[in-house]
Design a protein around this motif. Structure first.
Motif, PDB file in Angstrom:
ATOM      1  N   ALA A   1      -0.002 -29.229  32.803  1.00 29.99           N
ATOM      2  CA  ALA A   1      -0.711 -29.900  33.941  1.00 29.99           C
ATOM      3  C   ALA A   1       0.221 -29.264  35.254  1.00 29.99           C
ATOM      4  O   ALA A   1       1.306 -28.741  35.089  1.00 29.99           O
ATOM      5  CB  ALA A   1      -0.753 -31.246  34.056  1.00 29.99           C
ATOM      6  N   CYS A   2      -0.505 -29.087  36.235  1.00 29.83           N
ATOM      7  CA  CYS A   2       0.156 -28.619  37.694  1.00 29.83           C
ATOM      8  C   CYS A   2       1.452 -29.672  37.721  1.00 29.83           C
ATOM      9  O   CYS A   2       1.314 -30.839  37.854  1.00 29.83           O
ATOM     10  CB  CYS A   2      -0.696 -28.798  38.728  1.00 29.83           C
ATOM     11  SG  CYS A   2       0.043 -28.354  40.469  1.00 29.83           S
ATOM     12  N   GLN A   3       2.712 -29.075  38.157  1.00 32.65           N
ATOM     13  CA  GLN A   3       3.613 -29.796  38.177  1.00 32.65           C
ATOM     14  C   GLN A   3       3.896 -30.299  39.676  1.00 32.65           C
ATOM     15  O   GLN A   3       4.812 -30.817  40.005  1.00 32.65           O
ATOM     16  CB  GLN A   3       5.124 -29.006  37.901  1.00 32.65           C
ATOM     17  CG  GLN A   3       5.246 -28.662  36.202  1.00 32.65           C
ATOM     18  CD  GLN A   3       6.172 -27.757  35.911  1.00 32.65           C
ATOM     19  OE1 GLN A   3       5.838 -26.844  35.818  1.00 32.65           O
ATOM     20  NE2 GLN A   3       7.316 -28.312  35.409  1.00 32.65           N
ATOM     21  N   GLU A   4       2.931 -30.186  40.566  1.00 29.60           N
ATOM     22  CA  GLU A   4       3.125 -30.557  42.037  1.00 29.60           C
ATOM     23  C   GLU A   4       2.126 -31.714  42.031  1.00 29.60           C
ATOM     24  O   GLU A   4       2.444 -32.763  42.472  1.00 29.60           O
ATOM     25  CB  GLU A   4       2.612 -29.287  42.762  1.00 29.60           C
ATOM     26  CG  GLU A   4       2.691 -29.561  44.561  1.00 29.60           C
ATOM     27  CD  GLU A   4       4.328 -29.593  44.683  1.00 29.60           C
ATOM     28  OE1 GLU A   4       5.072 -28.951  44.007  1.00 29.60           O
ATOM     29  OE2 GLU A   4       4.501 -30.450  45.644  1.00 29.60           O
ATOM     30  N   CYS A   5       0.772 -31.434  41.759  1.00 34.60           N
ATOM     31  CA  CYS A   5      -0.125 -32.377  41.844  1.00 34.60           C
ATOM     32  C   CYS A   5      -0.554 -33.569  40.381  1.00 34.60           C
ATOM     33  O   CYS A   5      -1.199 -34.241  40.563  1.00 34.60           O
ATOM     34  CB  CYS A   5      -1.526 -31.924  42.600  1.00 34.60           C
ATOM     35  SG  CYS A   5      -2.381 -30.971  41.272  1.00 34.60           S
ATOM     36  N   GLY A   6       0.080 -32.708  39.488  1.00 36.09           N
ATOM     37  CA  GLY A   6      -0.097 -33.571  38.102  1.00 36.09           C
ATOM     38  C   GLY A   6      -1.588 -33.252  37.523  1.00 36.09           C
ATOM     39  O   GLY A   6      -1.726 -33.833  36.530  1.00 36.09           O
TER      40      GLY A   6
ATOM     41  N   LEU B   1       2.099 -24.019  38.688  1.00 36.00           N
ATOM     42  CA  LEU B   1       1.285 -24.728  39.310  1.00 36.00           C
ATOM     43  C   LEU B   1      -0.178 -24.316  39.683  1.00 36.00           C
ATOM     44  O   LEU B   1      -0.305 -23.112  39.260  1.00 36.00           O
ATOM     45  CB  LEU B   1       1.923 -24.456  41.082  1.00 36.00           C
ATOM     46  CG  LEU B   1       3.185 -24.945  41.421  1.00 36.00           C
ATOM     47  CD1 LEU B   1       3.632 -24.083  42.589  1.00 36.00           C
ATOM     48  CD2 LEU B   1       3.487 -26.291  41.601  1.00 36.00           C
ATOM     49  N   CYS B   2      -1.044 -25.311  40.018  1.00 33.52           N
ATOM     50  CA  CYS B   2      -2.520 -24.763  40.187  1.00 33.52           C
ATOM     51  C   CYS B   2      -2.690 -24.090  41.299  1.00 33.52           C
ATOM     52  O   CYS B   2      -1.558 -23.923  42.270  1.00 33.52           O
ATOM     53  CB  CYS B   2      -3.293 -26.082  40.351  1.00 33.52           C
ATOM     54  SG  CYS B   2      -3.206 -26.924  41.811  1.00 33.52           S
ATOM     55  N   GLU B   3      -3.797 -23.303  41.537  1.00 29.45           N
ATOM     56  CA  GLU B   3      -3.772 -22.422  42.718  1.00 29.45           C
ATOM     57  C   GLU B   3      -3.634 -23.016  43.871  1.00 29.45           C
ATOM     58  O   GLU B   3      -2.934 -22.645  44.845  1.00 29.45           O
ATOM     59  CB  GLU B   3      -5.286 -21.833  42.419  1.00 29.45           C
ATOM     60  CG  GLU B   3      -5.603 -20.654  43.717  1.00 29.45           C
ATOM     61  CD  GLU B   3      -6.030 -19.517  42.909  1.00 29.45           C
ATOM     62  OE1 GLU B   3      -4.804 -18.588  42.615  1.00 29.45           O
ATOM     63  OE2 GLU B   3      -6.904 -19.066  42.869  1.00 29.45           O
ATOM     64  N   SER B   4      -4.366 -24.112  44.492  1.00 24.91           N
ATOM     65  CA  SER B   4      -3.960 -24.853  45.598  1.00 24.91           C
ATOM     66  C   SER B   4      -2.719 -25.327  46.057  1.00 24.91           C
ATOM     67  O   SER B   4      -2.347 -25.175  47.014  1.00 24.91           O
ATOM     68  CB  SER B   4      -5.178 -25.875  45.876  1.00 24.91           C
ATOM     69  OG  SER B   4      -4.833 -27.041  44.978  1.00 24.91           O
ATOM     70  N   CYS B   5      -2.048 -25.675  44.831  1.00 27.13           N
ATOM     71  CA  CYS B   5      -0.487 -26.344  45.264  1.00 27.13           C
ATOM     72  C   CYS B   5       0.166 -25.131  45.596  1.00 27.13           C
ATOM     73  O   CYS B   5       1.263 -24.895  46.165  1.00 27.13           O
ATOM     74  CB  CYS B   5      -0.101 -26.900  43.965  1.00 27.13           C
ATOM     75  SG  CYS B   5      -0.810 -28.485  43.809  1.00 27.13           S
ATOM     76  N   PHE B   6      -0.103 -23.944  44.549  1.00 25.92           N
ATOM     77  CA  PHE B   6       0.718 -22.546  44.967  1.00 25.92           C
ATOM     78  C   PHE B   6       0.663 -22.050  46.350  1.00 25.92           C
ATOM     79  O   PHE B   6       1.623 -21.905  46.916  1.00 25.92           O
ATOM     80  CB  PHE B   6       0.368 -21.587  43.781  1.00 25.92           C
ATOM     81  CG  PHE B   6       0.829 -20.219  44.178  1.00 25.92           C
ATOM     82  CD1 PHE B   6       2.376 -20.080  43.798  1.00 25.92           C
ATOM     83  CD2 PHE B   6       0.508 -19.241  44.720  1.00 25.92           C
ATOM     84  CE1 PHE B   6       2.858 -18.946  44.157  1.00 25.92           C
ATOM     85  CE2 PHE B   6       1.060 -17.902  44.747  1.00 25.92           C
ATOM     86  CZ  PHE B   6       2.276 -17.889  44.683  1.00 25.92           C
TER      87      PHE B   6
HETATM   88 ZN   LIG Z   1      -1.812 -28.751  41.760  1.00 25.23          ZN
END
Ligand SMILES: [Zn+2]
Length: 173
Positions: free
Chosen positions: A15-20, A45-50
């Protein structure tokens, strides 16, 4: 020794380590590396969090990948997995004597397009480390450059073949 073991093989986070948010199959994801004296730290990270990542610490390297859901186990790639299994075991064991063999295994898997080199890091002492990524699983491997002479590599490839024969033997028992 044990303190740095966890650094050497790092799996792609599920999972994305920023938004989970959990990654889904074929979703683009970004991997960021930061080096410190013991190894490296990996963040997925997912694209938007990156895109909105604050980048508080200097990032040594980053790349965009595609999340692939883990495939069901199969026996088809037995030979490939032997090389890979040996690499995983040696990287986890952390025996400095195995550094040249780990390097040779990583190069073998790179030639087979199973691993791809993602980053090179030169330490303050001039030592070099490579980060290889497994193309399918996204696992990253921390590999120290043994500064091999070309004529040493031949001997090592033979040693690898012997090790693999032993591995195959002990696995079938
Ligand atoms: Zn994310």
């Amino acid at each position: 020794m044990t303190a740095s073991t966890e650094w050497n093989i790092q799996s792609r986070a599920p999972a994305c380590q920023e938004c989970g948010e959990r990654f889904i199959d074929q979703q683009p994801c970004h991997t960021l590396l930061r080096f410190d004296p013991n190894g490296y730290q990996r963040t997925d990270l997912c694209e938007s969090c990156f895109l909105k990542h604050p980048c508080a610490d200097p990032i040594h390297s980053s790349w965009k990948g595609v999340y692939q859901a883990p495939p069901p186990p199969t026996n088809k790639t037995a030979r490939k997995e032997d090389v890979e299994t040996l690499l995983r075991r040696l990287v986890e064991e952390q025996d400095p004597e195995n550094i040249p063999m780990i390097f040779v295994l990583a190069v073998m898997l790179e030639r087979k397009r199973i691993l791809v080199e993602r980053a090179v890091h030169t330490g303050s002492d001039g030592s070099r480390q490579y980060v290889y990524e497994h193309r399918k699983s996204g696992d990253t491997f921390f590999v120290t450059d043994p500064n091999l002479q070309l004529d040493h590599i031949d001997g090592l490839e033979e040693q690898v073949a012997n090790q693999l024969a032993q591995t195959a033997l002990s696995e079938s028992q």
